[in-house]
Design a protein around this motif. Structure first.
Motif, PDB file in Angstrom:
ATOM      1  N   ASN C  40       0.883  -1.115   0.155  1.00  0.00           N
ATOM      2  CA  ASN C  40      -0.220  -0.043   0.007  1.00  0.00           C
ATOM      3  C   ASN C  40       0.913   1.275  -0.142  1.00  0.00           C
ATOM      4  O   ASN C  40       1.913   1.218   0.118  1.00  0.00           O
ATOM      5  N   VAL C  41       0.278   2.258  -0.300  1.00  0.00           N
ATOM      6  CA  VAL C  41       0.903   3.260  -0.632  1.00  0.00           C
ATOM      7  C   VAL C  41       1.692   3.921   0.557  1.00  0.00           C
ATOM      8  O   VAL C  41       2.883   4.623   0.557  1.00  0.00           O
ATOM      9  N   GLU C  42       1.301   3.816   1.905  1.00  0.00           N
ATOM     10  CA  GLU C  42       2.127   4.165   2.929  1.00  0.00           C
ATOM     11  C   GLU C  42       3.389   3.406   3.043  1.00  0.00           C
ATOM     12  O   GLU C  42       4.534   3.877   3.597  1.00  0.00           O
ATOM     13  N   ASN C  43       3.250   1.831   3.067  1.00  0.00           N
ATOM     14  CA  ASN C  43       4.367   0.919   3.111  1.00  0.00           C
ATOM     15  C   ASN C  43       5.393   1.406   2.184  1.00  0.00           C
ATOM     16  O   ASN C  43       6.607   1.254   2.235  1.00  0.00           O
ATOM     17  N   GLU C  44       4.773   1.666   0.836  1.00  0.00           N
ATOM     18  CA  GLU C  44       5.691   2.137  -0.400  1.00  0.00           C
ATOM     19  C   GLU C  44       6.415   3.335  -0.068  1.00  0.00           C
ATOM     20  O   GLU C  44       7.619   3.435  -0.267  1.00  0.00           O
ATOM     21  N   ALA C  49       9.871  -3.022   1.717  1.00  0.00           N
ATOM     22  CA  ALA C  49       9.732  -3.916   0.568  1.00  0.00           C
ATOM     23  C   ALA C  49       8.783  -5.060   0.568  1.00  0.00           C
ATOM     24  O   ALA C  49       8.200  -5.532  -0.720  1.00  0.00           O
ATOM     25  N   ALA C  50       8.433  -5.489   1.638  1.00  0.00           N
ATOM     26  CA  ALA C  50       7.689  -6.871   1.624  1.00  0.00           C
ATOM     27  C   ALA C  50       6.234  -6.636   1.110  1.00  0.00           C
ATOM     28  O   ALA C  50       6.068  -7.477   0.217  1.00  0.00           O
ATOM     29  N   GLY C  51       5.538  -5.966   1.663  1.00  0.00           N
ATOM     30  CA  GLY C  51       4.156  -5.976   1.395  1.00  0.00           C
ATOM     31  C   GLY C  51       3.133  -7.054   1.799  1.00  0.00           C
ATOM     32  O   GLY C  51       3.679  -7.996   2.645  1.00  0.00           O
ATOM     33  N   ILE C  52       1.921  -6.923   1.358  1.00  0.00           N
ATOM     34  CA  ILE C  52       1.107  -7.694   1.717  1.00  0.00           C
ATOM     35  C   ILE C  52       1.346  -9.240   0.974  1.00  0.00           C
ATOM     36  O   ILE C  52       1.019 -10.439   1.678  1.00  0.00           O
ATOM     37  N   VAL C  53       1.746  -9.152  -0.135  1.00  0.00           N
ATOM     38  CA  VAL C  53       1.869 -10.261  -1.057  1.00  0.00           C
ATOM     39  C   VAL C  53       3.259 -10.058  -1.495  1.00  0.00           C
ATOM     40  O   VAL C  53       3.320  -9.075  -2.005  1.00  0.00           O
ATOM     41  N   TYR C  54       3.962 -11.281  -1.692  1.00  0.00           N
ATOM     42  CA  TYR C  54       5.312 -11.206  -2.263  1.00  0.00           C
ATOM     43  C   TYR C  54       5.797 -12.432  -2.883  1.00  0.00           C
ATOM     44  O   TYR C  54       5.492 -13.386  -2.460  1.00  0.00           O
ATOM     45  N   ALA C  55       6.212 -12.115  -4.072  1.00  0.00           N
ATOM     46  CA  ALA C  55       6.593 -13.728  -4.881  1.00  0.00           C
ATOM     47  C   ALA C  55       7.946 -13.081  -5.647  1.00  0.00           C
ATOM     48  O   ALA C  55       7.649 -11.788  -6.141  1.00  0.00           O
ATOM     49  N   THR C 110     -23.184 -13.754  -3.330  1.00  0.00           N
ATOM     50  CA  THR C 110     -24.594 -13.233  -3.114  1.00  0.00           C
ATOM     51  C   THR C 110     -24.865 -12.217  -4.322  1.00  0.00           C
ATOM     52  O   THR C 110     -25.999 -11.571  -4.437  1.00  0.00           O
ATOM     53  N   GLY C 111     -24.056 -11.712  -5.001  1.00  0.00           N
ATOM     54  CA  GLY C 111     -24.241 -10.726  -5.931  1.00  0.00           C
ATOM     55  C   GLY C 111     -23.898  -9.389  -5.649  1.00  0.00           C
ATOM     56  O   GLY C 111     -23.664  -8.389  -6.575  1.00  0.00           O
ATOM     57  N   GLU C 112     -23.584  -9.244  -4.426  1.00  0.00           N
ATOM     58  CA  GLU C 112     -22.862  -7.809  -3.796  1.00  0.00           C
ATOM     59  C   GLU C 112     -21.958  -7.278  -4.480  1.00  0.00           C
ATOM     60  O   GLU C 112     -21.025  -8.083  -4.796  1.00  0.00           O
ATOM     61  N   THR C 113     -21.752  -6.280  -5.101  1.00  0.00           N
ATOM     62  CA  THR C 113     -20.812  -5.732  -5.849  1.00  0.00           C
ATOM     63  C   THR C 113     -20.009  -4.294  -5.162  1.00  0.00           C
ATOM     64  O   THR C 113     -20.962  -3.636  -4.648  1.00  0.00           O
ATOM     65  N   MET C 114     -18.751  -4.296  -4.921  1.00  0.00           N
ATOM     66  CA  MET C 114     -18.328  -3.198  -4.231  1.00  0.00           C
ATOM     67  C   MET C 114     -16.731  -2.826  -4.871  1.00  0.00           C
ATOM     68  O   MET C 114     -16.026  -3.873  -5.425  1.00  0.00           O
ATOM     69  N   VAL C 115     -16.254  -1.738  -4.503  1.00  0.00           N
ATOM     70  CA  VAL C 115     -14.991  -1.273  -4.965  1.00  0.00           C
ATOM     71  C   VAL C 115     -14.057  -1.924  -3.871  1.00  0.00           C
ATOM     72  O   VAL C 115     -14.125  -1.374  -2.755  1.00  0.00           O
ATOM     73  N   PHE C 116     -13.483  -2.914  -4.408  1.00  0.00           N
ATOM     74  CA  PHE C 116     -12.515  -3.615  -3.522  1.00  0.00           C
ATOM     75  C   PHE C 116     -11.285  -2.921  -3.124  1.00  0.00           C
ATOM     76  O   PHE C 116     -10.662  -2.782  -2.049  1.00  0.00           O
ATOM     77  N   ALA C 117     -10.612  -2.678  -4.506  1.00  0.00           N
ATOM     78  CA  ALA C 117      -9.273  -1.964  -4.135  1.00  0.00           C
ATOM     79  C   ALA C 117      -9.095  -1.080  -5.335  1.00  0.00           C
ATOM     80  O   ALA C 117      -9.483  -1.289  -6.444  1.00  0.00           O
ATOM     81  N   THR C 118      -8.143   0.111  -4.884  1.00  0.00           N
ATOM     82  CA  THR C 118      -7.879   1.089  -6.068  1.00  0.00           C
ATOM     83  C   THR C 118      -6.405   1.163  -5.935  1.00  0.00           C
ATOM     84  O   THR C 118      -5.963   0.970  -4.805  1.00  0.00           O
ATOM     85  N   GLY C 119      -5.660   1.693  -7.019  1.00  0.00           N
ATOM     86  CA  GLY C 119      -4.340   1.736  -6.611  1.00  0.00           C
ATOM     87  C   GLY C 119      -3.549   1.851  -8.096  1.00  0.00           C
ATOM     88  O   GLY C 119      -4.172   2.151  -9.046  1.00  0.00           O
ATOM     89  N   VAL C 120      -2.338   1.590  -8.171  1.00  0.00           N
ATOM     90  CA  VAL C 120      -1.391   1.882  -9.316  1.00  0.00           C
ATOM     91  C   VAL C 120      -0.558   0.514  -9.275  1.00  0.00           C
ATOM     92  O   VAL C 120      -0.054   0.301  -8.323  1.00  0.00           O
ATOM     93  N   VAL C 140       0.292  -1.026  -6.117  1.00  0.00           N
ATOM     94  CA  VAL C 140       0.382  -0.261  -4.773  1.00  0.00           C
ATOM     95  C   VAL C 140      -0.913   0.215  -4.400  1.00  0.00           C
ATOM     96  O   VAL C 140      -1.734   1.095  -5.174  1.00  0.00           O
ATOM     97  N   CYS C 141      -1.687  -0.334  -3.228  1.00  0.00           N
ATOM     98  CA  CYS C 141      -3.066  -0.025  -3.025  1.00  0.00           C
ATOM     99  C   CYS C 141      -3.373   1.280  -2.261  1.00  0.00           C
ATOM    100  O   CYS C 141      -2.420   1.564  -1.727  1.00  0.00           O
ATOM    101  N   ASP C 142      -4.307   2.050  -2.552  1.00  0.00           N
ATOM    102  CA  ASP C 142      -4.324   3.399  -1.970  1.00  0.00           C
ATOM    103  C   ASP C 142      -4.812   3.267  -0.577  1.00  0.00           C
ATOM    104  O   ASP C 142      -4.508   4.233   0.179  1.00  0.00           O
TER     105      ASP C 142
END
Lengths: 154, 154, 154
Positions: C40-44, C49-55, C110-120, C140-142
């Motif tokens: 995410n933007v603050e960690n970046e 370096a690590a982040g939420i997911v890393y490969a 269930t069909g529910e739709t939402m904005v899950f993530a934004t970023g770059v 990089v998530c906002d």
């Protein structure tokens, strides 16, 4: 000749400047003599020129950014612009008219994310010394309800 | 040769016609003999052809718009389409097959804005007298829950 | 020369692979030696370096997809990626650096739709045997609030 790809690239850089908090770069996307407005679809249909936000020179845009920094708005929320493909209505070597749809998400300090604004940029571009600039950008919001937090540029 | 940019431009004009309430222009994006459907990902996977909305000629699309005007749907809500970059799967001088992701926000009369539908257009384009037209557009919605307000074209 | 259109086409295919549940195709968008992170933007900004997911190899991405299939995540939700126009920062015949904004909606069972993530996406591309591949993609998530359901690739 100003073409679709050059407008796409311009818009990508414009959105990145705002969303990455490089707000001081934002006025430089406009010509010195320019018009920037935020309004909504009903006011636009009724021919109300003023809008929610109005500036008619690059200097006014610079003042606006200075005021935002003073108010420290950035700490409170971020934007993420998703821009559509421009519809190029007129274009030659010196100027172009296009419409670009936008959807802007607002990310609050708490992490909450919502669709903040949707609408269309009604734009007039000009070439100045080989550089594409906005002579006019009107952000026409689809919603007529103005959020009192409206602060960062659209 | 039908290429990525020509499909991008087509889609920009298509979305603008709907979102700016120029609904009467919408059928003209289709060939006279065409197929337009709105369905969802589960029905599509199961091979159910019909979908939520079905039309198999431009005349049926014109009827649909006339009915919408009669019902005065426009007063009640607007759409804003954000379309992604098309994935062009096949293309030659006469026809093309592509998939374009969409996200559509609905703006209610009250100003409330929400993500109304997401999905992908599965398209077949044809050139008719030098003009790019849709021979087939299937709007495959990601959600299987059909909103009873579903009214404006996707 | 890697150009804007080739990156647009790459991104369209990348998003389609994830959103159409062709997850097994996803690792092939990366070079064998690669780096994929979600942060995410603050960690970046703080240089974490690590982040939420890393490969750091395509093999790790393949393992990740295998694990997702095992956990049967797909039954529970889908994503829809809307990607903006890339901002190309550097490009030559062999490599390119670009930033592409994203907005990802999550569609629940269930069909529910939402904005899950934004970023770059902060990306580095390389040409390998005439094929454009990601050497590095950092999503990089906002929002700094990580959803515990974070599962499908961004």
């Amino acid at each position: 000749m100003i073409d679709l790809l050059s407008i796409c690239s311009f818009n990508a850089a414009y959105a990145e400047a705002i969303d990455s908090d490089a707000l001081e770069q934002w006025p430089a996307f406009f010509a010195q003599q320019c018009r920037y407005r935020i309004t909504n679809v009903e006011n636009e249909r009724d021919g109300l020129a003023a809008g929610i936000v109005y500036a008619d020179s690059r200097a006014m845009l610079e003042d606006r950014i200075a005021a935002l920094r003073e108010a420290n708005i950035y700490e409170r929320h971020r934007y993420r612009h998703l821009l559509g493909i421009p519809l190029v209505q007129e274009a030659d070597a010196q100027a172009a008219v296009s419409r670009t749809p936008f959807m802007v998400a607002r990310i609050m300090h708490t992490g909450e994310t919502m669709v903040f604004a949707t609408g269309v940029y009604a734009d007039r571009f000009v070439m100045v010394d080989g550089k594409l600039l906005l002579e006019e950008r009107t952000a026409v919001c689809d919603s007529t309800v103005t959020d009192t937090l409206l602060a960062l540029p659209l």
